[in-house]
Motif scaffolding. Structure first.
Motif, mmCIF file in Angstrom:
data_model
loop_
_atom_site.group_PDB
_atom_site.id
_atom_site.type_symbol
_atom_site.label_atom_id
_atom_site.label_comp_id
_atom_site.label_asym_id
_atom_site.label_seq_id
_atom_site.Cartn_x
_atom_site.Cartn_y
_atom_site.Cartn_z
ATOM 1 N N GLY A 1 12.690 7.249 0.813
ATOM 2 C CA GLY A 1 11.088 7.304 0.932
ATOM 3 C C GLY A 1 10.664 8.639 1.368
ATOM 4 O O GLY A 1 9.616 9.072 1.009
ATOM 5 N N GLY A 2 11.337 9.272 2.266
ATOM 6 C CA GLY A 2 10.898 10.636 2.862
ATOM 7 C C GLY A 2 10.338 10.313 4.283
ATOM 8 O O GLY A 2 10.284 11.406 5.022
ATOM 9 N N LEU A 3 10.146 9.164 4.508
ATOM 10 C CA LEU A 3 9.559 9.064 6.153
ATOM 11 C C LEU A 3 10.621 8.810 6.841
ATOM 12 O O LEU A 3 11.136 7.713 6.875
ATOM 13 N N TYR B 1 0.739 -1.002 -0.124
ATOM 14 C CA TYR B 1 -0.096 -0.009 0.032
ATOM 15 C C TYR B 1 0.870 1.226 0.060
ATOM 16 O O TYR B 1 0.725 2.281 -0.743
ATOM 17 N N MET B 2 2.083 1.108 0.757
ATOM 18 C CA MET B 2 2.754 2.559 0.949
ATOM 19 C C MET B 2 3.623 2.833 -0.307
ATOM 20 O O MET B 2 4.133 3.965 -0.419
ATOM 21 N N LYS B 3 3.745 1.958 -1.090
ATOM 22 C CA LYS B 3 4.423 2.040 -2.436
ATOM 23 C C LYS B 3 3.873 2.349 -3.675
ATOM 24 O O LYS B 3 4.159 2.740 -4.342
ATOM 25 N N THR C 1 10.020 -1.934 10.024
ATOM 26 C CA THR C 1 9.943 -0.492 9.772
ATOM 27 C C THR C 1 9.181 -0.160 8.451
ATOM 28 O O THR C 1 8.724 1.055 8.358
ATOM 29 N N ALA C 2 8.683 -1.129 7.977
ATOM 30 C CA ALA C 2 7.740 -1.068 6.544
ATOM 31 C C ALA C 2 8.533 -0.500 5.605
ATOM 32 O O ALA C 2 8.081 0.245 4.651
ATOM 33 N N ASP C 3 9.663 -0.780 5.289
ATOM 34 C CA ASP C 3 10.601 -0.208 4.311
ATOM 35 C C ASP C 3 10.170 -1.041 3.001
ATOM 36 O O ASP C 3 10.084 -2.244 2.819
ATOM 37 N N ILE C 4 9.838 -0.121 1.940
ATOM 38 C CA ILE C 4 9.464 -0.626 0.757
ATOM 39 C C ILE C 4 10.446 -1.057 -0.423
ATOM 40 O O ILE C 4 9.828 -1.626 -1.190
ATOM 41 N N ASP C 5 11.472 -0.837 0.113
ATOM 42 C CA ASP C 5 12.692 -1.419 -0.918
ATOM 43 C C ASP C 5 13.555 -1.828 -0.142
ATOM 44 O O ASP C 5 14.503 -1.290 0.531
ATOM 45 N N GLU C 6 13.611 -3.440 -0.035
ATOM 46 C CA GLU C 6 14.598 -4.136 0.758
ATOM 47 C C GLU C 6 16.205 -4.317 -0.110
ATOM 48 O O GLU C 6 16.828 -4.787 0.580
ATOM 49 N N GLY D 1 0.972 12.464 6.566
ATOM 50 C CA GLY D 1 1.606 12.209 5.314
ATOM 51 C C GLY D 1 1.245 11.176 4.513
ATOM 52 O O GLY D 1 0.731 10.113 4.741
ATOM 53 N N THR D 2 1.852 11.103 3.462
ATOM 54 C CA THR D 2 1.914 9.829 2.435
ATOM 55 C C THR D 2 3.186 9.373 2.097
ATOM 56 O O THR D 2 3.161 8.296 1.313
ATOM 57 N N ASP D 3 4.258 9.845 2.609
ATOM 58 C CA ASP D 3 5.634 9.346 2.129
ATOM 59 C C ASP D 3 5.821 7.910 2.868
ATOM 60 O O ASP D 3 5.256 7.456 3.844
ATOM 61 N N PRO D 4 6.475 6.912 2.117
ATOM 62 C CA PRO D 4 6.779 5.747 2.488
ATOM 63 C C PRO D 4 8.284 5.736 3.352
ATOM 64 O O PRO D 4 8.893 6.621 3.105
ATOM 65 N N VAL D 5 8.478 4.523 3.927
ATOM 66 C CA VAL D 5 9.801 4.217 4.432
ATOM 67 C C VAL D 5 10.563 3.619 3.291
ATOM 68 O O VAL D 5 10.296 2.732 2.883
ATOM 69 N N ASP D 6 11.821 4.178 3.076
ATOM 70 C CA ASP D 6 12.934 3.503 2.151
ATOM 71 C C ASP D 6 14.159 4.019 2.859
ATOM 72 O O ASP D 6 14.610 5.295 2.219
ATOM 73 N N ILE D 7 14.863 3.257 3.661
ATOM 74 C CA ILE D 7 16.026 3.767 4.051
ATOM 75 C C ILE D 7 17.027 2.935 3.492
ATOM 76 O O ILE D 7 17.010 1.557 3.392
ATOM 77 N N ALA D 8 17.944 3.507 2.624
ATOM 78 C CA ALA D 8 19.030 2.970 1.843
ATOM 79 C C ALA D 8 20.521 2.688 2.571
ATOM 80 O O ALA D 8 20.811 4.164 3.170
ATOM 81 N N LEU D 9 21.095 1.843 2.556
ATOM 82 C CA LEU D 9 22.506 1.650 3.137
ATOM 83 C C LEU D 9 23.320 1.926 1.693
ATOM 84 O O LEU D 9 23.585 1.222 1.036
#
Length: 775
Positions: free
Chosen positions: A676-678, A478-480, A731-736, A567-575
């Motif tokens: 993602g912004g969140l 949903y969040m992506k 954390t609901a990260d949308i891109d693992e 907000g509507t930003d998703p979680v996407d934290i990249a290493l």
């Protein structure tokens, strides 16, 4: 326009248009961690800055005495009610607003005009009926409205709302008594899609009546918006007033009735055997069938004549609903919470017997205990689950689904779907039947909070329970989605496109993340319980929840509410990068070995390797006069004074420096980006060379100085061979795919598929229970 609605409108523009609520627009900091400020309503004497009810908090009350008559033959309900309305507000009232929710079924109702529709290759009856919208005879027909002396009162009906004009102003602290008589044709909820109505069973020519939203109900008048007069469009549910009820329901003599509250005349309406079983159930630890399957089937075969009147009373409830049918099995058992006895009960037809007789009442028992642990002890004397092929909640009674196959078997998905919906609907007793939020405005305040508690109850039912809402990774799809298909959780119920993910799953996931990842269970559980205690039997708003969770935990959560709820930003934290640093040992024999490895590596190239393989004769080999000191010099030879130099260096260190030197730490500089912004906590799993693992949890506050990119160094005793972000998917990260170092290939599977043609709508799932019986 009332102030809070204006703020909400401005917020919506800010979220979807310009950056009106950004503190530092255009910058990489100073936005996501600023306090909510004007996004939520200001505290006042009614609602404190702590999130608790203020010293001047008030709410209205309405008491009901209702007489209802069910006409099974003509599928009609006739009723009359005496309402005593208490004006506890500081405002004089010249009129009262009453809800007529059954009017949503009228062909002339506005919701028929505002729903979009389109054609497709295959159109079922319901779709076509909705488009044709033929005139019908549904909706409430008001017979009369009078004061307590019988004098007619003028009224105006606007769709699903009715305004009653008072002959004199109802002053603060005053009360007013009025009488309303009405009737309506009961709708077929299996085709009309209403929450209440009838279901017809052609195999035995009988009906199941679920009577809900059935009487004219007082609308809420509150401190934060005055009259709640938003129309009932069918989705946004109910804002209702607490009060006491006495209800007399006259039904066919062989019907069984279950309702909100406690029955006052079982001795008159039950058979001798059923009454004995009812008394036995008062101390039973397992369900006792007050009306068993044989008796229910007997009633189906031979319909009785005449009527009976069942009388129920309920104190401090916001609504009243009931079920009536001759095709019901009824079981009950005692649930004990904090020394208080609650009667857990279920009503269900023969088709649900294999599932409901085994699970329903015990699921009620489990739900009440788990919810009571996390909120407040269940205060009511009864909790009822009714199988009615749907899911809907009312005080002390709810309607659920879960029917077996004709042979008594059922699929695993049917079983867990039934358990889940019973937990959910029984759980609604807490949100919003007790913690009485405005569902017409904020669906998530009851659906989301309840779904979160449902998740906890499911997980305490069975360690392998397949919960669909609550785990963070379940909300990722949903969040992506594209931003134009999303809306914030803080969106009015009627304006949400993906209602299930937005109002149920996302807030439930957010609360689970708060509990497990951001706050920790101890702080979260205390604060959440405090919210339930503060607002039990009151009318909370989102700001009251937000403030209480922070006030009772000392955790600043404004960044979390901003990101997840506004907000509507998703979680996407990249290493993005991992760089390794090691302290110089100052020992030549150690450092020279490492330096030689680096030197050799830096000089290795494809040309050198191929020249060697081909046996190229190098110039310095062909003409030895070209050789000099440096051709023979060993740059990595350990000098004779190496040990003396090291001792001089080591002796210059302080005790603290020597301790750090001896630790032989490995330093890793990690670079993260917020794709993602969140903003969220950064959770890092380290895998060491010896195969062991370790997890570091970095609070979200690490992003405060740069909301887009963070670099942080970690000191480790052991050498690291791999780094993984969010290893438990919390954390609901949308891109693992960008969460690991070294990068990992994302595995998937496929099958060699032989195409088969099956009729559209056919079931393709398996029923292992049925297959086992056939062996």
């Amino acid at each position: 326009m009332k102030r809070n609605l204006l703020l909400f409108a401005l917020l919506f523009i800010g979220l979807h248009g310009s950056a009106q609520y950004l503190n530092n627009p255009g910058s990489n900091h100073g936005n996501k961690f600023e306090q909510l400020g004007t996004i939520i309503s200001d505290p006042n004497s009614y609602r404190s800055a702590s999130g608790a009810p203020g010293p001047a908090y008030w709410q209205q009350r309405a008491d009901y005495e209702i007489n209802a008559e069910l006409d099974e033959k003509n599928l009609r309900l006739k009723g009359s009610e005496n309402i005593t309305y208490f004006n506890n507000s500081p405002d004089p009232l010249s009129y009262l607003w009453v809800q007529l929710d059954e009017n949503e079924h009228k062909s002339t109702s506005d919701n028929k005009l505002t729903e979009t529709s389109k054609m497709s290759d295959q159109m079922d009856y319901q779709k076509l009926a909705g488009i044709i919208n033929s005139p019908n005879d549904l909706g409430v027909k008001i017979i009369k409205v009078t004061d307590e002396k019988g004098t007619a009162l003028p009224y105006t009906i606007n769709n699903t709302m009715m305004r009653i004009d008072l002959p004199t102003v109802l002053q603060p602290k005053g009360k007013y008594k009025l009488r309303i008589s009405w009737t309506y044709n009961i709708s077929n909820r299996m085709t009309v899609n209403g929450r209440g109505g009838y279901e017809y069973f052609p195999e035995d020519d009988n009906y199941l009546f679920t009577i809900t939203q059935w009487f004219p109900r007082m609308a809420v008048y509150s401190d934060y918006q005055g009259w709640q007069n938003k129309q009932f469009e069918g989705r946004g549910e109910f804002a209702l007033v607490f009060g006491n009820y006495k209800v007399n329901m006259t039904v066919p003599a062989d019907h069984v009735v279950g309702a909100t509250g406690e029955c006052q005349n079982y001795a008159q309406v039950l058979s001798g055997n059923s009454l004995k079983r009812w008394n036995a159930a008062q101390t039973a630890k397992s369900p006792v069938e007050i009306v068993d399957l044989k008796e229910a089937k007997s009633a189906l075969a031979k319909k009785a004549t005449g009527t009976k009147t069942w009388t129920y009373v309920a104190e401090n409830v916001r609504d009243f609903a009931w079920v009536s049918s001759r095709r019901l099995v009824w079981d009950a058992m005692a649930t004990h919470i904090n020394g208080k006895k609650i009667m857990s009960m279920s009503y269900y037809g023969p088709e649900a017997y294999p599932l409901y007789s085994k699970y329903s009442t015990k699921v009620i028992d489990h739900t009440l205990k788990v919810y009571s642990k996390h909120t407040i002890p269940y205060p009511y004397p009864v909790a009822i689950s009714v199988e009615a092929a749907n899911g809907m909640e009312y005080p002390m009674i709810c309607f659920n689904h879960g029917r077996a196959e004709k042979d008594g078997t059922y699929t695993e998905s049917t079983k867990y779907g039934m358990i889940g919906v019973i937990i959910h609907e029984v759980g609604h007793n807490f949100f919003p039947m007790i913690v009485n939020s405005d569902e017409r405005q904020w669906s998530w305040m009851d659906e989301g909070l309840n779904t979160f508690c449902q998740y906890m109850a499911e997980q305490e039912w069975d360690i392998n329970y397949p919960s669909q809402r609550g785990p963070a990774h379940k909300i990722v799809d949903y969040m992506k989605m594209p931003k134009d298909q999303l809306e914030p959780i803080m969106t009015n119920s009627e304006n949400i496109i993906n209602f299930g993910p937005n109002a149920y799953a996302k807030p439930a996931t957010a609360l689970n993340i708060l509990r497990e990842t951001v706050m920790g269970r101890e702080l979260f559980d205390y604060a959440f319980k405090e919210y339930a205690k503060r607002w039990a039997f009151k009318h909370p708003t989102p700001a009251d929840l937000f403030r209480t969770m922070e006030d009772a935990s000392a955790v600043d959560l404004d960044w979390f509410w901003r990101g997840w709820f506004f907000g509507t930003d998703p979680v996407d934290i990249a290493l993005n990068d991992v760089r390794y640093y090691r302290m110089d040992s100052k020992k030549q024999q150690v450092e020279n070995k490492e330096n030689q490895k680096s030197f050799d590596k830096s000089n290795d190239n494809i040309s050198r390797a191929r020249n060697r393989k081909e046996g190229v004769k190098f110039a310095v080999e062909q003409d030895t006069s070209l050789l000099d000191f440096y051709n023979k010099f060993d740059r990595f030879e350990v000098s004779k004074t190496a040990d003396e130099q090291f001792q001089k260096y080591y002796g210059s260190l302080s005790d603290e420096e020597k301790k750090l030197y001896e630790s032989k730490k490995n330093f890793y500089e990690l670079e993260f980006s917020n794709e993602g912004g969140l903003v969220m906590p950064i959770i890092i799993e380290w895998t060491f060379k010896d195969g062991t693992k370790e997890i570091d949890r970095i609070p979200a506050y690490v992003w405060r100085k740069n909301e887009n990119q963070v670099t942080k160094v970690f000191a480790k005793d052991k050498e690291v061979i791999a780094v993984q972000l969010d290893p438990y998917r919390e954390t609901a990260d949308i891109d693992e795919s960008n969460n690991s170092w070294p990068r990992k290939a994302q595995a998937s599977r496929f099958e060699l598929f032989k195409q088969q043609q099956v009729p559209r709508g056919s079931s393709t799932g398996s029923n292992p229970m049925q297959q086992a019986r056939q062996k």
